[in-house]
Design an enzyme around this catalytic site. Structure first.
Site, PDB file in Angstrom:
ATOM      1  N   HIS A 106      -5.407  15.661  21.201  1.00 40.22           N
ATOM      2  CA  HIS A 106      -6.650  14.886  21.171  1.00 40.22           C
ATOM      3  C   HIS A 106      -7.898  15.774  21.163  1.00 40.22           C
ATOM      4  CE1 HIS A 106      -6.463  15.239  25.689  1.00 40.22           C
ATOM      5  NE2 HIS A 106      -7.770  15.334  25.536  1.00 40.22           N
ATOM      6  N   ASP A 136       0.930  14.833  22.531  1.00 43.84           N
ATOM      7  CA  ASP A 136      -0.439  15.325  22.731  1.00 43.84           C
ATOM      8  C   ASP A 136      -0.476  16.855  22.751  1.00 43.84           C
ATOM      9  OD1 ASP A 136      -3.168  15.031  22.954  1.00 43.84           O
ATOM     10  OD2 ASP A 136      -3.165  14.872  25.130  1.00 43.84           O
ATOM     11  N   GLY A 207     -13.172  18.482  29.270  1.00 48.06           N
ATOM     12  CA  GLY A 207     -13.286  19.904  28.927  1.00 48.06           C
ATOM     13  C   GLY A 207     -12.113  20.719  29.440  1.00 48.06           C
ATOM     14  N   ASN A 208     -11.416  20.194  30.460  1.00 41.90           N
ATOM     15  CA  ASN A 208     -10.194  20.845  30.941  1.00 41.90           C
ATOM     16  C   ASN A 208      -8.999  20.555  30.042  1.00 41.90           C
ATOM     17  OD1 ASN A 208     -11.373  20.614  34.170  1.00 41.90           O
ATOM     18  ND2 ASN A 208     -10.233  22.441  33.555  1.00 41.90           N
ATOM     19  N   SER A 209      -9.105  19.514  29.219  1.00 45.84           N
ATOM     20  CA  SER A 209      -7.979  19.114  28.376  1.00 45.84           C
ATOM     21  C   SER A 209      -7.485  20.282  27.540  1.00 45.84           C
ATOM     22  CB  SER A 209      -8.388  17.974  27.443  1.00 45.84           C
ATOM     23  OG  SER A 209      -8.566  16.787  28.160  1.00 45.84           O
ATOM     24  N   LEU A 264      17.364   6.093  20.325  1.00 46.06           N
ATOM     25  CA  LEU A 264      18.502   5.261  20.692  1.00 46.06           C
ATOM     26  C   LEU A 264      18.423   3.891  20.030  1.00 46.06           C
ATOM     27  CD1 LEU A 264      21.058   5.217  22.407  1.00 46.06           C
ATOM     28  CD2 LEU A 264      19.681   4.452  24.354  1.00 46.06           C
TER      29      LEU A 264
END
Length: 465
Positions: A106, A136, A207-209, A264
């Protein structure tokens, strides 16, 4: 008296720390070692179609060449077009000295240009090698050599209560350091089916992402991805993608440019206390099969609606959310063994894992459903009509036309529900439904399978005395 009082105060100070108390960890060495490999990531987003197609026109509406645009009318509000400045979005970390980096999908989604700022202040444009929305994870590459790299650890060996540390760029503040502990593992989040998240109380903000989560050995054990918040800011619940999952995804992206996952082909639901009782289980556990998709690996393996999957590939399925994590990490084509409960008896099935379809194919497949009906439960039912058969691709069942006070109403049955199975027996007609209802035990919960607006589910039904 003053001396006695002072002596008592000294003694009280001496007993504040219990014998054997351990000091808090010192993170200075870890930060010095790991920080150089952590980067800031900013992007320039692609222009919308409306922005790309703006045309400059003269006083009489005629289209103008670009060289005349400053002499006449500027588009949309009289302002000249401006170059977009890079927007700081997240963090990342270098995993190889020749320039491969990991971050979140993202962070770089829909980016026209990705810019990586290194710890030495260099800014380099990055190539998005590949990106996987379901996990992600994104793999980037910058043109540089002899770069500092992080050490990769094992998220499988991480333990709840262990100290962890995050380095990232919250709100654009490069190389900010926060610490906390692992709050839980194998967390399932809404719409995040294929990632068993690590939950921490490490302060994570926008901003830590994409930034790394380290253990005390200075090894990356996760990629900070999400927070739970009602305020928009950190509230003590943050979630990281396990590094074991991230590395598997990155290796597939690097090797072939895309990610394949095991499939599955079932719709499942959680087994609560009442459902556990209705199926004769000692405790609520496992994944209850509400629907077996047509022509799926599950159907070919002989899995049936109403089966409860309690183990998969040698691992216990405690919560229904565990199953997609286990299945998704198995390579398509490989075989796995499932431990199930069917009609109160333990069984074992072997399944050849398929390839997870894309989102559109999956949505089409899950629209197919079965159903049923009857009346001693104080409900009025009717034969399944052709409209519902065609709309939901239902082959049999009965439709609930009216729900009056009673056991069915207490169980949550609604008008329009299609009953397909009751107490482990399929219901193909009103007569069959009435027969099954007549034989229902009293004062004990039994499973009732319904299809509601195209979605299959089990609910526990309990008749009173």
């Amino acid at each position: 008296m003053k001396r006695i009082y002072s002596f008592i105060c000294i003694l009280s100070l001496l007993v504040v720390l219990p014998v054997g108390a351990v000091e808090l960890p010192d993170f200075k060495g870890l930060v010095k070692q790991a920080s150089p490999a952590v980067v800031n990531i900013s992007t320039i987003q692609k222009e919308s179609e409306g922005q790309q197609n703006r045309i400059f026109r003269g006083p009489n509406g005629e289209e103008l060449p670009d060289i005349f645009k400053h002499f006449f009318k500027f588009p949309e509000g009289g302002q000249p077009p401006q170059h977009k400045a890079p927007e700081s979005l997240g963090s990342g970390f270098i995993i190889s000295s020749d320039g491969y980096l990991l971050t979140n999908h993202h962070v770089v989604a829909d980016a026209e240009k990705v810019i990586v700022r290194l710890s030495d202040r260099r800014e380099l444009e990055a190539e998005v090698v590949g990106s996987d929305e379901r996990s992600d994870i994104a793999l980037l590459k910058i043109d540089a050599a002899d770069l500092p790299v992080v050490k990769l650890g094992s998220s499988a060996e991480l333990e709840v209560g262990e100290w962890v540390l995050a380095i990232g760029s919250p709100f654009g503040f490069d190389h900010s350091v926060t610490a906390g502990i692992v709050s839980a593992k194998q967390r399932a989040l809404a719409r995040e089916t294929y990632v068993p998240f690590i939950q921490t109380d490490v302060a994570i903000n926008p901003g830590n992402s994409g930034g790394p989560l380290f253990n005390l050995a200075g090894e990356v054990v996760g990629i900070n991805s999400q927070i739970y918040t009602r305020s928009g800011g950190f509230m003590g619940l943050s979630f990281a993608i396990p590094i074991d999952v991230a590395v598997e995804v990155a290796n597939q992206i690097k090797a072939k440019g895309f990610v394949t996952r095991g499939w599955l082909g079932v719709i499942i639901q959680e087994v609560n206390r009442d459902l556990a009782e209705s199926f004769g289980l000692e405790k609520p556990s496992g994944a209850l099969v509400a629907k077996v998709l047509p022509d799926s690996p599950a159907e070919k393996a002989g899995l049936q609606e109403g089966d409860i999957i309690q183990s998969f590939d040698g691992r216990e399925v405690v919560h229904s959310a565990d199953l997609p994590h286990f299945v998704g990490r198995i390579k398509p084509g490989m075989k796995a063994r499932m431990g199930i409960v069917r009609a109160g008896k333990q069984q074992s099935l072997q399944v050849a894992i398929g390839t997870l379809p894309d989102q559109q194919q999956l949505a089409q497949a899950t629209q197919q459903v079965p159903q049923t009906d009857q009346n001693r439960l104080n409900i009025d039912v009717a034969e399944l009509d052709q409209e519902r058969r065609a709309k939901w691709q239902v082959s049999e069942g009965v439709v609930v036309r009216q729900v009056m006070p009673g056991a069915a109403a207490q169980a949550g049955l609604m008008v329009g529900d299609v009953i397909t199975m009751l107490n482990g027996q399929s219901v193909a007609s009103v007569n069959e439904f009435n027969r099954v209802v007549a034989d229902l035990p009293e004062d004990r919960a039994v499973p009732l399978r319904i299809v509601r607006r195209g979605s299959p589910m089990f609910i526990p039904l309990k008749l009173g005395d």
